[in-house]
Design an enzyme around this catalytic site. Structure first.
Site, short mmCIF file in Angstrom:
data_model
loop_
_atom_site.label_atom_id
_atom_site.label_comp_id
_atom_site.label_asym_id
_atom_site.label_seq_id
_atom_site.Cartn_x
_atom_site.Cartn_y
_atom_site.Cartn_z
N ASP A 122 0.86 -1.18 0.00
CA ASP A 122 0.00 0.00 0.00
C ASP A 122 0.90 1.23 0.00
OD1 ASP A 122 -2.90 1.07 0.50
OD2 ASP A 122 -1.64 2.19 1.88
N HIS A 159 -5.22 4.28 6.65
CA HIS A 159 -4.58 5.32 5.84
C HIS A 159 -3.12 5.56 6.24
CE1 HIS A 159 -8.34 6.14 3.89
NE2 HIS A 159 -8.92 6.37 5.05
N GLU A 208 0.97 5.76 0.29
CA GLU A 208 0.29 7.03 0.53
C GLU A 208 0.95 8.07 -0.37
OE1 GLU A 208 -2.36 7.06 2.23
OE2 GLU A 208 -2.14 5.12 3.22
N ASP A 234 -2.27 -0.53 6.54
CA ASP A 234 -3.21 -0.92 5.48
C ASP A 234 -2.70 -2.15 4.74
OD1 ASP A 234 -4.95 1.08 6.07
OD2 ASP A 234 -4.49 2.34 4.34
#
Length: 521
Positions: free
Chosen positions: A362, A500, A364, A505
């Site tokens: 994952d 998040h 960001e 995640d």
């Protein structure tokens, strides 16, 4: 406020206690009504800067003397020869007339005690361009605002042979920096045209270079493609006895497109009239800096042959050789401590997982666009035979301010990423971690899109097979209706310790994925 005035005010307020700090840039965010100030500090002062962060930020805010909030980022300056060359190349890419004639070997780095001496070897034509554009001052400013080290750069002209006799020699001029190798070593970066017929000038049997590689001046350059936008243009002041027109067109091959100009003679002007848009041709001509637009290249066509482009063409990529050892981000073993229970049911692993290795990841980012936004965190775990074995987690310095709405969503601040490794440093390590795995994510195409885009710019390609927990959930549990990570975690009773945030995640997605595979026959 001018850049120098800001630092002068800061030095007065701090009585020059932090004279080693250097202003990288100050930027006003009009919509957010904030000012971002980025300061560089030498690596040797890292502890001092961390201890004095509140005082430094307070002094900068006072020095700005504005009514809006001031965000201050403190970034550690670190000189690495390889990444310096990459960074300098990226900076010079805004000056095609200079960058187009440079290769990695043209940047010479010498360590002279505390001084880092850089010699930039350029062609005589590029040197004249540097003098006319005062590039020494421009590059010195770039160095000053990006490094605290004492870096002294000198631009040196040298005579070079500009004529290249064959496409094989031309390929040797290709940028193979960072240990790049051809994906198909026997083929090279060329296109083999088929059914070649003479049209104007000697017939062209040579292999054609990729248009995307044509960034340096070259005489006798051979390229091929489809003709688009063919125009016959009348000269404004034709000379007596000369052909009063010339032709412009764009040549498109599978790798890019090139603007072409052809000046016919009395014999070939009628021949050119037979060409139409969509016609496939191979051309020979000279690529050089445009005399009227020094920041662009101009391809003057000399010979044209009709041809057929290969229908099964695939780009022979330059693949970067990634070091076997981790350099910036090191994976760590994954373990979780759980309370043993007599009533705990042993989880049955799906046969689908056996004998396979998955990288569940994952990211960001600062936004949704791969073209303008940056990655600020990567989190991943490696699942081997159905068990989570390793984890990979790092912040990434995007070298731009993080938008307030992203900080609100992820809790990641500018201070969190300041001084962290950059994407150029992280991706080779993440490539090693994910190599020869099946990559898995929640709405994986979004995360993969960023990874693939930044990887391609570095000649690192993530060609892994991919699986998506979102797609799997929609297929096997359609009654759920909503399939976001939170809903899936709730459905499968998976605890996400930090929504998040990339690593949490990724762990939650991995646990969901393991349970989803029980539905796969």
């Amino acid at each position: 406020m001018k850049t120098c005035a800001l630092m002068e005010a800061f030095d007065r307020l701090t009585q020059k206690e932090f004279s080693y700090l250097r202003l990288s840039y100050a930027e006003a965010e009009v919509r957010a009504r904030t000012i971002t100030v980025v300061l560089l500090y030498p690596e040797a002062y890292e502890k001092d800067v961390h201890a004095a962060q509140p005082r430094i930020r307070d002094a900068v805010a006072k020095a700005c003397n504005v009514a809006v909030p001031v965000s201050v980022r403190l970034v550690k300056s670190h000189f690495d020869e390889n990444f310096f060359k990459t960074r300098l190349f990226k900076f010079l890419f805004d000056y095609p007339s200079l960058a187009g004639s440079l290769e990695e070997r043209d940047i010479e780095v010498c360590f002279d005690g505390a001084v880092i001496r850089i010699t930039l070897h350029v062609t005589e034509a590029a040197y004249d361009y540097c003098v006319n554009k005062d590039m020494q001052k421009t590059i010195d400013s770039f160095l000053y605002h990006n490094y605290c080290e004492d870096i002294r750069l000198t631009i040196v002209p040298e005579t070079r042979e500009t004529v290249v006799d064959s496409i094989d020699e031309y390929e040797q001029m290709m940028d193979m920096s960072e240990g790049g190798v051809y994906e198909n070593p026997d083929e090279g970066r060329t296109i083999r045209t088929q059914n070649v017929e003479d049209f104007i000038g000697p017939i062209i049997y040579e292999r054609a270079a990729y248009i995307e590689d044509c960034i340096r001046p070259k005489e006798g350059l051979v390229v091929c493609g489809k003709i688009v936008g063919l125009q016959k243009i009348d000269k404004k002041n034709p000379q007596p006895g000369k052909v009063p027109c010339f032709f412009k067109f764009t040549l498109q091959d599978p790798t890019g497109e090139m603007s072409c100009i052809y000046f016919p003679n009395k014999r070939t002007v009628e021949q050119m009239g037979l060409l139409k848009d969509g016609k496939e041709v191979v051309c020979r001509g000279n690529l050089d800096v445009d005399k009227f637009r020094p920041d662009s290249m101009s391809y003057m066509v000399r010979d044209i042959s009709l041809c057929t482009l290969p229908t099964d063409f695939t780009v022979n990529r330059i693949i970067r050789k990634v070091d076997d050892k981790y350099r910036y981000v090191f994976p760590s073993p994954y373990f979780v401590v759980e309370q043993d229970s007599l009533f705990k049911e042993e989880q049955k692993l799906s046969p689908f997982l056996m004998g396979k290795t998955f990288c569940v990841f994952d990211i960001e980012t600062t936004g949704l666009k791969t073209t303008s936004d940056k990655i600020i965190e990567i989190g991943a775990v490696k699942v081997v035979d159905g068990l989570i074995k390793e984890q990979f987690s790092t912040y990434i310095d995007p070298q731009i301010p993080i938008p307030p709405e992203i900080t609100k969503l992820t809790t990641i601040t500018d201070e969190d990423v300041a001084g962290q490794p950059t994407i150029d440093q992280v991706l080779p390590d993440f490539y090693k971690f994910s190599h020869e795995t099946i990559m898995v994510g929640q709405n994986v195409q979004f995360d993969y899109g960023f990874i693939a885009s930044f990887g391609k710019a570095m000649n690192i390609y993530f060609d892994n097979e991919r699986m998506d927990t979102l797609i799997l959930a929609r297929k096997y549990i359609p009654e759920l209706k909503k399939f976001n990570l939170g809903k899936l975690a709730e459905y499968f009773k998976v605890v996400n310790k930090g929504a998040h945030r990339a690593i949490y995640d990724a762990i939650a997605t991995a646990e969901i994925f393991i349970k989803l595979t029980n539905y796969i026959a």
